[in-house]
Design a protein around this motif. Structure first.
Motif, PDB file in Angstrom:
ATOM      1  N   LYS A  26     -12.828  -0.837  10.961  1.00  0.00           N
ATOM      2  CA  LYS A  26     -14.041  -1.189  10.434  1.00  0.00           C
ATOM      3  C   LYS A  26     -14.858  -0.002   9.675  1.00  0.00           C
ATOM      4  N   SER A  28     -13.363   2.313   7.956  1.00  0.00           N
ATOM      5  CA  SER A  28     -12.634   2.490   6.730  1.00  0.00           C
ATOM      6  C   SER A  28     -12.808   1.378   5.556  1.00  0.00           C
ATOM      7  N   HIS A  29     -12.937   0.278   6.296  1.00  0.00           N
ATOM      8  CA  HIS A  29     -13.328  -1.006   5.512  1.00  0.00           C
ATOM      9  C   HIS A  29     -14.577  -1.126   4.812  1.00  0.00           C
ATOM     10  N   GLU A  30     -15.515  -0.760   5.557  1.00  0.00           N
ATOM     11  CA  GLU A  30     -17.107  -0.606   5.143  1.00  0.00           C
ATOM     12  C   GLU A  30     -17.091   0.488   3.980  1.00  0.00           C
ATOM     13  N   ALA A  31     -16.297   1.481   4.115  1.00  0.00           N
ATOM     14  CA  ALA A  31     -16.283   2.442   3.289  1.00  0.00           C
ATOM     15  C   ALA A  31     -15.622   1.938   1.778  1.00  0.00           C
ATOM     16  N   THR A  33     -15.686  -1.132   0.760  1.00  0.00           N
ATOM     17  CA  THR A  33     -16.523  -2.012   0.195  1.00  0.00           C
ATOM     18  C   THR A  33     -17.645  -1.691  -0.322  1.00  0.00           C
ATOM     19  N   HIS A  34     -18.421  -0.761   0.292  1.00  0.00           N
ATOM     20  CA  HIS A  34     -19.698  -0.232  -0.030  1.00  0.00           C
ATOM     21  C   HIS A  34     -19.801   0.142  -1.283  1.00  0.00           C
ATOM     22  N   ALA A  35     -21.188  -0.089  -1.865  1.00  0.00           N
ATOM     23  CA  ALA A  35     -21.332   0.015  -3.464  1.00  0.00           C
ATOM     24  C   ALA A  35     -21.260   1.265  -3.837  1.00  0.00           C
ATOM     25  N   GLU A  36     -21.328   2.509  -2.970  1.00  0.00           N
ATOM     26  CA  GLU A  36     -20.974   3.937  -3.329  1.00  0.00           C
ATOM     27  C   GLU A  36     -19.571   3.861  -3.684  1.00  0.00           C
ATOM     28  N   SER A  37     -18.528   3.009  -3.095  1.00  0.00           N
ATOM     29  CA  SER A  37     -17.271   3.327  -3.486  1.00  0.00           C
ATOM     30  C   SER A  37     -16.914   2.879  -4.920  1.00  0.00           C
ATOM     31  N   LYS A  38     -17.661   2.267  -5.645  1.00  0.00           N
ATOM     32  CA  LYS A  38     -17.303   1.535  -6.916  1.00  0.00           C
ATOM     33  C   LYS A  38     -17.343   2.863  -7.969  1.00  0.00           C
ATOM     34  N   GLY A  47     -12.985   4.547  -4.104  1.00  0.00           N
ATOM     35  CA  GLY A  47     -12.920   3.148  -3.745  1.00  0.00           C
ATOM     36  C   GLY A  47     -11.360   2.872  -3.488  1.00  0.00           C
TER      37      GLY A  47
END
Length: 158
Positions: A26, A28-31, A33-38, A47
């Motif tokens: 959970k 790692s998935h959030e990380a 898909t997080h906007a900061e990973s763009k 990302g």
């Protein structure tokens, strides 16, 4: 030794590991898909790295779930006087060192403490597991580990 208790301990450990693995998935998935990973430029791989981590966590969750199904479906049968097969609890004397081995369908390398004794889970895919299959109490098993010959004696089979 109570094999039912050993299998219960293995299932309990796998369930605890599954909770941890699901939490890690959970996160790692959030990380991923997080906007900061763009990616901010073509060299920014945050990302992508987070997505690889999430995929690895997903695989780990699947492995644990598969192992849980295998142990829940493993019948507990007494094996005294019978050849070793999957589901056997084996006492070995490996060059003067006493060891307890549970030959399971999955979860190799798992170590369980029972009544102050460690029980190592192995599978038939391991060299020791292959060597033990079909053996009986009193048999000697010879293994080649890192080019060195090791002898084990099967002391008991439950």
């Amino acid at each position: 030794m109570d094999k039912t208790h050993i299998q219960t301990l293995i299932v309990d450990r796998l369930q605890a590991d599954l909770v941890i693995a699901r939490d890690a998935l959970k996160a790692s998935h959030e990380a991923a898909t997080h906007a900061e990973s763009k990616a901010e430029n073509k060299y920014d791989t945050r990302g992508l790295e987070a997505a690889y981590l999430a995929d690895g966590q997903r695989r780990r969750v699947h492995e644990i779930e598969t192992a849980l199904v295998a142990y829940r479906n493993l019948p507990v049968r007494p094996q005294e006087g019978e050849p070793i097969r999957v589901g056997a609890l084996v006492a070995l004397d490996q060059e003067g060192v006493a060891r307890r081995i549970f030959l399971g369908p999955d979860a190799a390398g798992l170590r369980i403490a029972d009544e102050g004794r460690e029980v190592l889970v192995i599978t038939p895919r391991s060299p020791l597991g292959q060597a033990l299959l079909g053996r009986c109490e009193g048999d000697e098993v010879e293994l080649l580990v890192d080019g060195r010959r090791q002898l084990c004696e099967v002391m008991a089979v439950w």
